[in-house]
Write a protein that holds these residues in place. Structure first.
Motif, PDB file in Angstrom:
ATOM      1  N   VAL A 145       0.638  -1.214  -0.109  1.00  0.00           N
ATOM      2  CA  VAL A 145      -0.112   0.174   0.027  1.00  0.00           C
ATOM      3  C   VAL A 145       0.822   1.265  -0.088  1.00  0.00           C
ATOM      4  O   VAL A 145       0.626   2.311  -0.875  1.00  0.00           O
ATOM      5  CB  VAL A 145      -1.100  -0.131   1.361  1.00  0.00           C
ATOM      6  N   MET A 146       1.760   1.122   0.825  1.00  0.00           N
ATOM      7  CA  MET A 146       2.858   2.410   0.740  1.00  0.00           C
ATOM      8  C   MET A 146       3.515   2.543  -0.442  1.00  0.00           C
ATOM      9  O   MET A 146       3.470   3.692  -0.936  1.00  0.00           O
ATOM     10  CB  MET A 146       4.044   2.003   1.910  1.00  0.00           C
ATOM     11  N   GLU A 147       4.065   1.688  -1.097  1.00  0.00           N
ATOM     12  CA  GLU A 147       4.343   1.561  -2.564  1.00  0.00           C
ATOM     13  C   GLU A 147       3.327   2.003  -3.692  1.00  0.00           C
ATOM     14  O   GLU A 147       3.749   2.855  -4.661  1.00  0.00           O
ATOM     15  CB  GLU A 147       5.161   0.355  -3.035  1.00  0.00           C
ATOM     16  N   VAL A 148       2.226   1.703  -3.664  1.00  0.00           N
ATOM     17  CA  VAL A 148       0.979   2.161  -4.307  1.00  0.00           C
ATOM     18  C   VAL A 148       1.052   3.683  -4.310  1.00  0.00           C
ATOM     19  O   VAL A 148       0.793   4.307  -5.372  1.00  0.00           O
ATOM     20  CB  VAL A 148      -0.192   1.732  -3.880  1.00  0.00           C
ATOM     21  N   ILE A 149       1.006   4.000  -3.151  1.00  0.00           N
ATOM     22  CA  ILE A 149       0.553   5.458  -2.801  1.00  0.00           C
ATOM     23  C   ILE A 149       1.843   6.362  -3.487  1.00  0.00           C
ATOM     24  O   ILE A 149       1.632   7.368  -4.037  1.00  0.00           O
ATOM     25  CB  ILE A 149       0.293   5.760  -1.202  1.00  0.00           C
ATOM     26  N   ILE A 150       3.168   6.033  -3.059  1.00  0.00           N
ATOM     27  CA  ILE A 150       4.135   6.900  -3.576  1.00  0.00           C
ATOM     28  C   ILE A 150       4.333   7.003  -4.949  1.00  0.00           C
ATOM     29  O   ILE A 150       4.722   7.965  -5.624  1.00  0.00           O
ATOM     30  CB  ILE A 150       5.547   6.657  -2.415  1.00  0.00           C
ATOM     31  N   THR A 151       4.178   5.602  -5.386  1.00  0.00           N
ATOM     32  CA  THR A 151       4.363   5.488  -7.144  1.00  0.00           C
ATOM     33  C   THR A 151       3.335   6.230  -7.959  1.00  0.00           C
ATOM     34  O   THR A 151       3.591   6.891  -8.855  1.00  0.00           O
ATOM     35  CB  THR A 151       4.733   4.144  -7.449  1.00  0.00           C
ATOM     36  N   PHE A 152       1.979   6.188  -7.067  1.00  0.00           N
ATOM     37  CA  PHE A 152       0.864   7.025  -7.582  1.00  0.00           C
ATOM     38  C   PHE A 152       1.393   8.530  -7.799  1.00  0.00           C
ATOM     39  O   PHE A 152       1.114   9.271  -8.892  1.00  0.00           O
ATOM     40  CB  PHE A 152      -0.238   7.017  -6.849  1.00  0.00           C
ATOM     41  N   ALA A 153       1.976   8.892  -6.678  1.00  0.00           N
ATOM     42  CA  ALA A 153       2.467  10.164  -6.690  1.00  0.00           C
ATOM     43  C   ALA A 153       3.372  10.787  -7.767  1.00  0.00           C
ATOM     44  O   ALA A 153       3.441  11.623  -8.368  1.00  0.00           O
ATOM     45  CB  ALA A 153       2.995  10.644  -5.313  1.00  0.00           C
ATOM     46  N   LEU A 154       4.403   9.734  -7.939  1.00  0.00           N
ATOM     47  CA  LEU A 154       5.307   9.739  -8.918  1.00  0.00           C
ATOM     48  C   LEU A 154       4.737   9.946 -10.241  1.00  0.00           C
ATOM     49  O   LEU A 154       4.953  10.736 -11.031  1.00  0.00           O
ATOM     50  CB  LEU A 154       6.403   8.761  -8.969  1.00  0.00           C
ATOM     51  N   VAL A 155       4.082   8.958 -10.595  1.00  0.00           N
ATOM     52  CA  VAL A 155       3.619   8.862 -12.099  1.00  0.00           C
ATOM     53  C   VAL A 155       2.398   9.935 -12.286  1.00  0.00           C
ATOM     54  O   VAL A 155       2.316  10.356 -13.556  1.00  0.00           O
ATOM     55  CB  VAL A 155       2.780   7.664 -12.427  1.00  0.00           C
ATOM     56  N   TYR A 156       1.520  10.536 -11.241  1.00  0.00           N
ATOM     57  CA  TYR A 156       0.765  11.534 -11.580  1.00  0.00           C
ATOM     58  C   TYR A 156       1.477  12.890 -11.871  1.00  0.00           C
ATOM     59  O   TYR A 156       1.296  13.675 -12.594  1.00  0.00           O
ATOM     60  CB  TYR A 156       0.157  11.682 -10.061  1.00  0.00           C
ATOM     61  N   THR A 157       2.650  12.820 -11.225  1.00  0.00           N
ATOM     62  CA  THR A 157       3.610  13.996 -11.474  1.00  0.00           C
ATOM     63  C   THR A 157       4.303  14.045 -12.881  1.00  0.00           C
ATOM     64  O   THR A 157       4.175  15.004 -13.468  1.00  0.00           O
ATOM     65  CB  THR A 157       4.806  14.095 -10.259  1.00  0.00           C
ATOM     66  N   LEU A 223       3.551  -0.959  -9.941  1.00  0.00           N
ATOM     67  CA  LEU A 223       2.565  -0.963 -10.933  1.00  0.00           C
ATOM     68  C   LEU A 223       1.250  -0.778 -10.518  1.00  0.00           C
ATOM     69  O   LEU A 223       0.483  -0.206 -11.752  1.00  0.00           O
ATOM     70  CB  LEU A 223       2.739  -2.581 -11.464  1.00  0.00           C
ATOM     71  N   VAL A 224       0.677  -1.204  -9.462  1.00  0.00           N
ATOM     72  CA  VAL A 224      -0.711  -0.567  -9.201  1.00  0.00           C
ATOM     73  C   VAL A 224      -0.811   0.730  -9.312  1.00  0.00           C
ATOM     74  O   VAL A 224      -1.841   1.711  -9.713  1.00  0.00           O
ATOM     75  CB  VAL A 224      -1.160  -1.519  -7.858  1.00  0.00           C
ATOM     76  N   GLY A 225       0.046   1.300  -8.354  1.00  0.00           N
ATOM     77  CA  GLY A 225       0.111   2.600  -8.250  1.00  0.00           C
ATOM     78  C   GLY A 225       0.476   3.521  -9.627  1.00  0.00           C
ATOM     79  O   GLY A 225      -0.368   4.653  -9.747  1.00  0.00           O
ATOM     80  N   GLY A 226       1.122   3.064 -10.315  1.00  0.00           N
ATOM     81  CA  GLY A 226       1.521   3.765 -11.767  1.00  0.00           C
ATOM     82  C   GLY A 226       0.321   3.462 -12.556  1.00  0.00           C
ATOM     83  O   GLY A 226      -0.094   4.646 -13.335  1.00  0.00           O
ATOM     84  N   GLY A 227      -0.367   2.507 -12.541  1.00  0.00           N
ATOM     85  CA  GLY A 227      -1.592   2.328 -13.469  1.00  0.00           C
ATOM     86  C   GLY A 227      -2.758   3.167 -13.098  1.00  0.00           C
ATOM     87  O   GLY A 227      -3.301   3.799 -13.824  1.00  0.00           O
ATOM     88  N   LEU A 228      -2.829   3.119 -11.833  1.00  0.00           N
ATOM     89  CA  LEU A 228      -3.862   4.028 -11.268  1.00  0.00           C
ATOM     90  C   LEU A 228      -3.696   5.410 -11.521  1.00  0.00           C
ATOM     91  O   LEU A 228      -4.540   6.203 -11.971  1.00  0.00           O
ATOM     92  CB  LEU A 228      -4.105   3.979  -9.679  1.00  0.00           C
ATOM     93  N   ALA A 229      -2.441   5.898 -11.413  1.00  0.00           N
ATOM     94  CA  ALA A 229      -2.164   7.220 -11.654  1.00  0.00           C
ATOM     95  C   ALA A 229      -2.594   7.436 -13.495  1.00  0.00           C
ATOM     96  O   ALA A 229      -3.067   8.655 -13.724  1.00  0.00           O
ATOM     97  CB  ALA A 229      -0.627   7.605 -11.373  1.00  0.00           C
TER      98      ALA A 229
END
Length: 250
Positions: A145-157, A223-229
């Protein structure tokens, strides 16, 4: 000259465009506070555990942020400067790169990470290559979950500063913005999940060290975080009529 304050119309305040703006503010504030408060929580953990080193975390975060800034910059005009399978995956789901091209990007990224670690092992006289791991106080699910959130932040950026055709002049600072969010996320998540955000960054050391303990965390989470972003930003904020593939648009 009198000050004019506009109240606004209800139909505008409740329009789809306005709700997209509200969501954008929600996401931006969430990511800002998560990194900011997270770094404070991380610092408390570091200073309460004698085995952890606050100065070391800052050095690692700074090095990763600066290195990524340069890595994105030097590849931006050629490949788009993804440097991360999670970024490539998020851009593919958002229609910014083809699946086939993305697969070859993955091969290149993973290969680069493995060779980098082999070279490090050689030039340092065989010193061990550290791998990412989830903190003993956390479960692997919490690490994911931590990796999902921070990777979402990265790919969203990445989307907001580089992939969005409406980015305008902000595209100039895309590499540094991407480096900054990675550095901030490492400060917040480093003591907990390791702050990877990048399957290649975790896979290279695992291959060279032969230690794949919990390595799946650094595939599933990013991958989940980046995909969601990719799905959120591309689905809500990119006009398909303005679409320009990222490798040509950085």
């Amino acid at each position: 000259m009198p000050i004019e304050i506009a109240f606004g119309a209800f139909d505008d305040a409740f329009s789809v465009k306005s709700f997209k703006a509200y969501l954008a503010e929600f996401i931006s504030t969430l990511l800002f506070v998560f990194a900011g408060v997270g770094s404070a929580v991380a610092y408390d953990k570091l200073t309460s555990d004698a085995s952890l080193d606050p100065a070391g975390l800052v050095a690692v975060a700074l090095c990763h942020g600066l290195a990524l800034f340069v890595a994105v910059s030097i590849a931006a005009n050629i490949s788009g400067g993804h440097v991360n399978p999670a970024v490539t995956f998020g851009l593919a789901l958002g229609g910014q790169i083809t699946i086939l091209r993305g697969i070859f990007y993955w091969v290149a990224q993973l290969g680069g990470a493995i060779v980098a670690c082999l070279l490090l092992k050689f030039v340092t006289g065989g010193l061990s290559i550290p791998t990412h791991s989830v903190a003993a106080s956390m479960s692997t699910i919490e690490g994911v979950v931590m990796e999902v959130i921070i990777t979402f932040a990265l790919v969203y950026t990445v989307y907001a500063t580089a992939a969005d055709p409406k980015k305008g002049n902000i595209g100039i600072i895309a590499p540094i913005a991407i480096g900054f969010i990675v550095g901030a996320n490492i400060l917040a998540a480093g003591p907990f999940s390791g702050g990877s955000m990048n399957p290649a960054r975790s896979f290279g050391p695992a291959v060279v060290s032969g230690d794949f303990t919990d390595n799946w965390v650094y595939w599933v989470g990013p991958l989940v975080g980046g995909g969601l972003a990719g799905l959120v930003y591309a689905g809500l904020y990119i006009d398909r009529h303005e679409h320009v593939p990222v490798p040509q648009d950085f």
